[in-house]
Design an enzyme around this catalytic site. Structure first.
Site, short mmCIF file in Angstrom:
data_model
loop_
_atom_site.label_atom_id
_atom_site.label_comp_id
_atom_site.label_asym_id
_atom_site.label_seq_id
_atom_site.Cartn_x
_atom_site.Cartn_y
_atom_site.Cartn_z
N ASP A 1 1.32 -1.11 0.71
CA ASP A 1 -0.06 0.27 0.41
C ASP A 1 0.41 1.48 -0.35
O ASP A 1 0.60 1.90 -0.41
CB ASP A 1 -0.98 0.31 1.23
CG ASP A 1 -2.00 1.68 1.89
OD1 ASP A 1 -3.06 1.10 0.95
OD2 ASP A 1 -1.27 2.05 2.44
N GLU B 1 -2.25 -5.57 -3.69
CA GLU B 1 -1.53 -4.39 -2.93
C GLU B 1 -0.06 -5.82 -2.55
O GLU B 1 0.99 -5.10 -2.69
CB GLU B 1 -2.30 -3.66 -1.89
CG GLU B 1 -2.59 -3.34 -1.61
CD GLU B 1 -3.35 -1.79 -0.36
OE1 GLU B 1 -3.81 -0.44 -0.88
OE2 GLU B 1 -3.96 -2.40 0.28
#
Lengths: 230, 230
Positions: free
Chosen positions: B47, B119
């Site tokens: 992320d 992610e």
């Protein structure tokens, strides 16, 4: 001259001096002098650099910690409270180009300006020197805080912070009241109410009055919306 | 075999195959097989890598855009809706190791799993190949979306998304009702109410019914808390 002094403070020498000047330029300076660049875009970039460097540090340093915990620790570091404190300790406020109006109302000590300047300088180091230089810069200033946060030892002085806020509000009165105490003598819990101008704005509990008051101050600052103001 | 196929899809060959296996391991798989690592920590790291790569791309590509606008564009890219869509388009769901229970309840198509896998794979590419490889990977998949978002052209199909949610809720009924129309014939504005099982969960307006309904669906999904669920 100022740039040289800042470079010494942060331990990084810029190739591109325009970049560091932009990082130090608060929007109020622009408005008065109508130049073109302030530090807000660099702050946007620097925030992301901080997130990555700190995430990677936590990921590698604490292989046993779960995602939820890592996220909480990171949030304690990449926030106004933490970054402004580091910024203030290293006196970064003195280097900021700001408008007279901002300066005359305490701009050099303003938490949001201090934190944003730290982020903007981070962004400038990253663009100028790449990720490794940015990592060195960030960890030089924040490593201790990160480790403290991971060990639950990073505690800011929220009572003092609330006092600052009250002062800015032209002398609002802060009052802590022990609402009750429970449990046996050797294992008491204190419950504290925090009042600002006689209005309840936060509650806190703790094993002693000081801890309960700090929690109440933290909750009060959250209530007032100043903890993560930009 | 599966790893090779994934590597072909994403255009990156891992040195450390354990890393990519971890990136593909959903927590439900761990619970059933009691192995040690799932992909949640890599998702945490990935992320942050996404945030930085996209921030830098935006910073350099759009020198005229202000911080506030850059932040909005970034948020449209680094979110469940966007990442799960890219993930689904490239069929990443088929590579995820997950528990039977998860799989039997539609886990391979679940938005949160698809986005989190993207992610986690990003985090794995970063650890395995460094920032430049991660940048290549991210921009290969997201550059078009970033540019579309910057030009206000990134629109997800929220009506279809709401329909999926209603189905998961054992056949809840979705209904759009034109509440009113205002303005002259050539310049009308439509106001739409969105009802889920006869309960109002969102409103939307627009220059035509379709636009108003999409907005209502977006607001309804926000109301239900599913847009950025993890």
């Amino acid at each position: 001259m100022e740039v040289k002094s800042l470079e010494k403070t942060i331990g990084y020498k810029f190739h591109n001096k325009t970049l560091v000047k932009t990082a130090l330029t608060h929007s109020s300076f622009i408005n008065e002098k109508s130049c073109s660049n302030n530090n807000e875009r660099l702050e946007f970039l620097g925030d992301a650099v901080l997130e990555l460097v700190i995430s990677e540090y936590l990921y590698k340093k604490f292989p046993e910690k779960l995602e939820g915990e890592l996220t909480k620790i990171r949030a304690k570091i990449v926030c106004t409270e933490s970054l402004s404190t580091v910024s203030a300790k290293n006196n970064l406020g003195r280097y900021v180009y700001m408008g007279k109006g901002e300066e005359n109302t305490g701009g050099r000590e303003r938490r949001s300006i201090l934190a944003n300047t730290f982020e903007a300088v981070t962004g400038a180091v990253y663009l100028d020197g790449g990720l490794e230089e940015a990592r060195k810069f960030i960890l030089r200033f924040l490593k201790k805080n990160i480790n403290d946060a991971a060990n639950g030892k990073l505690i800011f002085d929220y009572k003092t912070r609330l006092q600052e806020v009250a002062q800015q509000r032209q002398g609002s009165i802060v009052e802590y009241r022990v609402e009750k105490e429970t449990g046996p003598e050797h294992n008491k819990i204190f419950y504290v109410d925090l009042l600002l101008d006689s209005k309840l704005i936060g509650k806190g509990d703790g094993k002693n009055k000081k801890e309960a008051e700090q929690k109440a101050a933290y909750n009060g600052l959250s209530f007032l919306g100043v903890l993560n103001e930009k």
